[in-house]
Design a protein around this motif. Structure first.
Motif, PDB file in Angstrom:
ATOM      1  N   TRP B  64      -9.559  29.352   8.591  1.00 31.78           N
ATOM      2  CA  TRP B  64      -8.608  28.650   7.725  1.00 31.78           C
ATOM      3  C   TRP B  64      -7.511  29.526   7.098  1.00 31.78           C
ATOM      4  O   TRP B  64      -6.406  29.036   6.866  1.00 31.78           O
ATOM      5  CB  TRP B  64      -9.341  27.826   6.660  1.00 31.78           C
ATOM      6  CG  TRP B  64     -10.164  28.620   5.681  1.00 31.78           C
ATOM      7  CD1 TRP B  64     -11.468  28.948   5.794  1.00 31.78           C
ATOM      8  CD2 TRP B  64      -9.727  29.172   4.441  1.00 31.78           C
ATOM      9  NE1 TRP B  64     -11.887  29.670   4.722  1.00 31.78           N
ATOM     10  CE2 TRP B  64     -10.824  29.834   3.875  1.00 31.78           C
ATOM     11  CE3 TRP B  64      -8.512  29.197   3.748  1.00 31.78           C
ATOM     12  CZ2 TRP B  64     -10.749  30.506   2.656  1.00 31.78           C
ATOM     13  CZ3 TRP B  64      -8.433  29.858   2.535  1.00 31.78           C
ATOM     14  CH2 TRP B  64      -9.548  30.512   2.007  1.00 31.78           C
ATOM     15  N   PRO B  65      -7.762  30.851   6.856  1.00 34.52           N
ATOM     16  CA  PRO B  65      -6.639  31.622   6.283  1.00 34.52           C
ATOM     17  C   PRO B  65      -5.397  31.631   7.190  1.00 34.52           C
ATOM     18  O   PRO B  65      -4.266  31.680   6.702  1.00 34.52           O
ATOM     19  CB  PRO B  65      -7.216  33.028   6.133  1.00 34.52           C
ATOM     20  CG  PRO B  65      -8.676  32.839   6.026  1.00 34.52           C
ATOM     21  CD  PRO B  65      -8.982  31.687   6.915  1.00 34.52           C
ATOM     22  N   PHE B  66      -5.606  31.546   8.509  1.00 34.52           N
ATOM     23  CA  PHE B  66      -4.454  31.490   9.417  1.00 34.52           C
ATOM     24  C   PHE B  66      -3.644  30.217   9.204  1.00 34.52           C
ATOM     25  O   PHE B  66      -2.423  30.209   9.273  1.00 34.52           O
ATOM     26  CB  PHE B  66      -4.927  31.552  10.881  1.00 34.52           C
ATOM     27  CG  PHE B  66      -5.381  32.928  11.289  1.00 34.52           C
ATOM     28  CD1 PHE B  66      -4.457  33.919  11.591  1.00 34.52           C
ATOM     29  CD2 PHE B  66      -6.723  33.236  11.371  1.00 34.52           C
ATOM     30  CE1 PHE B  66      -4.866  35.193  11.963  1.00 34.52           C
ATOM     31  CE2 PHE B  66      -7.145  34.499  11.743  1.00 34.52           C
ATOM     32  CZ  PHE B  66      -6.221  35.484  12.037  1.00 34.52           C
ATOM     33  N   TRP B  67      -4.383  29.140   8.938  1.00 34.17           N
ATOM     34  CA  TRP B  67      -3.708  27.857   8.683  1.00 34.17           C
ATOM     35  C   TRP B  67      -2.894  27.934   7.392  1.00 34.17           C
ATOM     36  O   TRP B  67      -1.764  27.457   7.343  1.00 34.17           O
ATOM     37  CB  TRP B  67      -4.728  26.719   8.589  1.00 34.17           C
ATOM     38  CG  TRP B  67      -5.245  26.307   9.921  1.00 34.17           C
ATOM     39  CD1 TRP B  67      -6.356  26.783  10.543  1.00 34.17           C
ATOM     40  CD2 TRP B  67      -4.642  25.391  10.825  1.00 34.17           C
ATOM     41  NE1 TRP B  67      -6.506  26.204  11.769  1.00 34.17           N
ATOM     42  CE2 TRP B  67      -5.470  25.328  11.982  1.00 34.17           C
ATOM     43  CE3 TRP B  67      -3.503  24.597  10.779  1.00 34.17           C
ATOM     44  CZ2 TRP B  67      -5.178  24.519  13.072  1.00 34.17           C
ATOM     45  CZ3 TRP B  67      -3.226  23.789  11.862  1.00 34.17           C
ATOM     46  CH2 TRP B  67      -4.042  23.755  12.995  1.00 34.17           C
ATOM     47  N   VAL B  68      -3.499  28.549   6.372  1.00 37.33           N
ATOM     48  CA  VAL B  68      -2.787  28.676   5.091  1.00 37.33           C
ATOM     49  C   VAL B  68      -1.500  29.461   5.321  1.00 37.33           C
ATOM     50  O   VAL B  68      -0.414  29.088   4.850  1.00 37.33           O
ATOM     51  CB  VAL B  68      -3.689  29.370   4.039  1.00 37.33           C
ATOM     52  CG1 VAL B  68      -2.914  29.664   2.764  1.00 37.33           C
ATOM     53  CG2 VAL B  68      -4.894  28.493   3.724  1.00 37.33           C
ATOM     54  N   LEU B  69      -1.619  30.564   6.075  1.00 38.68           N
ATOM     55  CA  LEU B  69      -0.450  31.405   6.351  1.00 38.68           C
ATOM     56  C   LEU B  69       0.619  30.605   7.092  1.00 38.68           C
ATOM     57  O   LEU B  69       1.817  30.690   6.776  1.00 38.68           O
ATOM     58  CB  LEU B  69      -0.892  32.615   7.195  1.00 38.68           C
ATOM     59  CG  LEU B  69       0.190  33.658   7.439  1.00 38.68           C
ATOM     60  CD1 LEU B  69       0.532  34.382   6.146  1.00 38.68           C
ATOM     61  CD2 LEU B  69      -0.269  34.669   8.483  1.00 38.68           C
ATOM     62  N   SER B  70       0.178  29.798   8.062  1.00 33.78           N
ATOM     63  CA  SER B  70       1.161  29.032   8.840  1.00 33.78           C
ATOM     64  C   SER B  70       1.895  28.027   7.949  1.00 33.78           C
ATOM     65  O   SER B  70       3.106  27.845   8.068  1.00 33.78           O
ATOM     66  CB  SER B  70       0.482  28.326  10.002  1.00 33.78           C
ATOM     67  OG  SER B  70      -0.255  27.231   9.532  1.00 33.78           O
ATOM     68  N   TRP B  71       1.164  27.392   7.029  1.00 33.61           N
ATOM     69  CA  TRP B  71       1.818  26.434   6.130  1.00 33.61           C
ATOM     70  C   TRP B  71       2.758  27.132   5.161  1.00 33.61           C
ATOM     71  O   TRP B  71       3.805  26.591   4.788  1.00 33.61           O
ATOM     72  CB  TRP B  71       0.776  25.599   5.380  1.00 33.61           C
ATOM     73  CG  TRP B  71       0.167  24.561   6.273  1.00 33.61           C
ATOM     74  CD1 TRP B  71      -1.100  24.541   6.775  1.00 33.61           C
ATOM     75  CD2 TRP B  71       0.825  23.403   6.827  1.00 33.61           C
ATOM     76  NE1 TRP B  71      -1.283  23.456   7.595  1.00 33.61           N
ATOM     77  CE2 TRP B  71      -0.117  22.738   7.655  1.00 33.61           C
ATOM     78  CE3 TRP B  71       2.100  22.880   6.716  1.00 33.61           C
ATOM     79  CZ2 TRP B  71       0.196  21.578   8.356  1.00 33.61           C
ATOM     80  CZ3 TRP B  71       2.407  21.726   7.404  1.00 33.61           C
ATOM     81  CH2 TRP B  71       1.464  21.086   8.213  1.00 33.61           C
TER      82      TRP B  71
END
Lengths: 509, 170
Positions: B64-71
């Motif tokens: 999920w941290p990758f998703w946060v970064l993408s957003w």
């Protein structure tokens, strides 16, 4: 090189606030609005939990509807009382108390073993309704301190957007919770409706922490002293003793004009929102349970969009062209609304609305038009007007009084409409007709206020007398007609039952 | 009647927020030439599509941290675009508020097209496309101006930082 005079004037006009003020106000508004929209997560979760509760506890639709009704009653009354308190303790504190209270009540419902008792659940849900009513007065009070009179209309439009976004958030989250999900080590199985009362409070808690640190009750507390000018004397601060607020608002006739008009908004808005799915099924012949047609989905999705657009534009018009006076715009909108709904009633009476291509298009178009007009008045009368009347000091109670009438109006409107639909075997011309009467009545209240504010007191009183006559005539003519129609309806039912009886008994013979 | 209140103490955190807001507001108070605008918008659009592509091809199944970064990157591209649209309008001697005139009709047209699945119906509903085009015509006209119209010469009233520095306005 010199600067063009027009450009310089425009620049000056748009920079009447100190450096950084608009960005700081935007941040404050975003924070306050976000918490307010999160309130909806702990309120509209009930709508999604209903089917699960019915299945588990065996409650019927009438009991679920009663719960929603009692919540509205507690919410409306809470607006009155909490509005008064918010003027004493400040809007920011009121919103925080409401958020914490709502989190606790929701968690109590989610984890409590007594939820299965209808009366206990009803009591807890009413407490939630009362606590949720801290949101609107707190938000209006806080924002009254941050906006000048001629800026509040657009703010009120954005307030409409916040309401819609809160509803959207829970509409997106609830199916995820009910379908079941896994987050890290946290597993929620499908169909666990109790989680609808346990998970949304987490979001409210996180936003409350952000709110606690970032929000400021007034520009003065954020380092912008004297940035906002008010019509009310603020030399002694922006909080007032309860009695002073009560006296000022209760004895202010403008509040009552707006309250009457807002009750009409509530009657139209709630009748239109809550009965639209039934109208789709009964009149347009849609299947709303398992296979919703595209045009129904499109109309229901379009309504919030046009509602927000109508709110923002009407707020902007009242700011820009009427120097922050709401009643002329509101009056125009109410009369416009009554014309739109009356047209719908006539079209409906001539059976142009029905399960044909043209009939469906007309039926959906009228719903969208009603949503624009009803939600435009909702924002400027419910959010902007209380700030204008109460100013930074007493906007909370003004908002509370006016907003509570929206719920009382909704209750009266739904009560009458439900009964008329029942005795007329689902003749939706009555639905439109009743909404027309309320819209026209709201317009009359604003017309009377317009006369009063322009010094024509006799004309104002004449309009009030006309409104009283309307009510007396509606009761005097409407009640006997309703009774007659009810008797005819019961006779019809009895005749139908008698006709069905021999057929049922036939095999036995 | 007075609007002057008894002075209230302002906390250190609120003072920091105030300074941050002044910095952000000042960011918008300047101008951007056609070339700078085209360059910055190109960069934002490129980044947007890279992140968008990563969302569908690379990110599924990642922590999920990758998703946060993408957003966060998505958010940055939006902010960057708004900033340069506002600055470009200032260069044309017009208010940055016109950003909404560009964004809202296009957003609404996209929503309407999505709700009624217009893309799937294609030319069969040509009249709806025509209506939407008319609805967005002013937005398109503004976008053309943003890319191609030359900015005004000299100070035009929107060089905010100069005003703040010279104390000409206040």
């Amino acid at each position: 090189m010199t600067i063009a005079a027009d450009a310089k004037k425009e620049w000056k006009d748009s920079h009447k606030h100190p450096p950084g003020f608009r960005a700081r106000r935007g941040l404050n508004w975003f924070t306050v609005g976000l918490l307010y929209s999160m309130y909806y997560m702990c309120r509209y979760n009930f709508r999604f939990a209903g089917p699960g509760m019915r299945e588990e506890f065996g409650w019927d639709a009438q009991q679920i509807a009663d719960l929603a009704g009692w919540f509205s009653l507690a919410y409306g009354t809470g607006q009155l009382i909490n509005g008064l308190f918010s003027d004493r303790i400040g809007g920011r504190t009121t919103m925080l108390i409401g958020a914490v209270g709502s989190i606790l009540v929701n968690l109590l419902i989610g984890f409590s073993p007594w939820t299965s008792s209808f009366m206990v659940f009803a009591a807890m849900w009413m407490v939630n309704g009362y606590i949720q009513a801290c949101g609107a007065p707190g938000m209006v009070k806080t924002n009254a301190a941050w906006f000048n009179r001629d800026e509040r209309g657009v703010f009120a439009g954005i307030f409409g957007f916040m309401i819609q976004s809160g509803q959207t958030m829970i509409s997106l989250l609830a199916p995820v919770i009910l379908n079941g999900f896994t987050f890290l080590a946290f597993v929620v199985g499908p169909g666990q409706w109790r989680m609808l009362f346990c998970i949304p409070p987490i979001g409210v808690a996180l936003v409350s922490i952000w709110f606690y640190f970032v929000s400021s009750p007034s520009p003065d507390d954020a380092g912008y002293p004297g940035a906002i000018h008010d019509d009310v004397d603020n030399s002694a601060g922006t909080t007032v003793p309860i009695l002073e607020s009560f006296k000022f608002i209760f004895l202010n006739p403008l509040v009552w004009f707006y309250a009457v008009a807002y009750a009409c908004t509530g009657a139209v808005r709630h009748a239109s929102d809550q009965l639209a799915p039934l109208y789709f099924e009964d009149v347009l012949g849609f299947n709303m349970k398992t296979n919703m047609p595209e045009i129904a989905i499109g109309t229901l999705a379009l309504i919030p969009m046009v509602a927000v657009a109508g709110s923002v534009v009407s707020g902007w018009i009242s700011d820009r062209f009427f120097h922050g006076h709401r009643y002329p715009v509101a009056m125009f909108l109410y009369f416009m609304e009554s014309v739109v709904i009356a047209t719908a009633a006539v079209v409906m009476a001539f059976k142009f609305i029905g399960p044909t291509a043209g009939g469906i298009l007309l039926g959906c178009l009228f719903l969208v038009l009603i949503a624009i007009t009803a939600n435009s008045t909702h924002s400027i009368v419910g959010a902007a007007a209380p700030m204008d009347i109460g100013g930074k000091k007493m906007a909370g109670f003004a908002a509370g009084v006016i907003d509570s009438f929206q719920y009382y109006g909704a209750a009266i409107g739904l009560f009458i409409t439900g009964r008329m639909l029942s005795v007329s075997d689902g003749n939706y011309t009555y639905w439109f007709g009743i909404m027309t009467c309320f819209a026209f009545f709201g317009g009359c209240a604003m017309l009377s206020m317009l006369f009063r504010q322009t010094g024509r007191r006799t004309a104002s009183r004449a309009v009030i007398a006309f409104m009283v006559l309307l009510v007396v005539a509606a009761i005097g003519i409407g009640v006997p007609k309703y009774r007659a129609q009810k008797a005819a309806h019961e006779a019809r039912l009895a005749a139908d039952a008698a006709a069905a009886l021999p057929a049922e008994q036939a095999p036995a013979k | 009647m007075s609007n002057e209140q008894t002075p209230v103490p302002v906390s250190a955190f609120q003072r920091t927020l105030k300074q941050l807001c002044i910095d952000v507001e000042t960011l918008f108070e300047c101008r951007s030439t056609r070339f700078e605008f085209a360059q910055d918008v190109f960069f934002a659009v490129a980044l947007f599509y890279v992140v968008h592509d990563a969302h569908t091809t690379w990110l599924p199944g990642k922590p999920w941290p990758f998703w946060v970064l993408s957003w966060l990157l998505f958010g940055w591209t939006v902010f960057w675009t708004i900033l340069h649209v506002v600055r470009r309008f200032h260069d044309l001697g017009r208010t940055g508020g016109l950003f909404w005139a560009v964004a809202i009709p296009l957003w609404a047209a996209g929503r309407i097209s999505g709700i009624f699945h217009l893309a799937e119906k294609g030319q069969a509903v040509w009249w709806v496309w025509l209506l939407l085009l008319a609805f967005c015509s002013w937005s398109f006209w503004l976008i053309i101006q943003l890319f191609f119209r030359r900015g005004t010469d000299g100070p035009n009233g929107y060089d905010g930082r100069d005003f703040y520095q010279n104390g000409e306005i206040r």
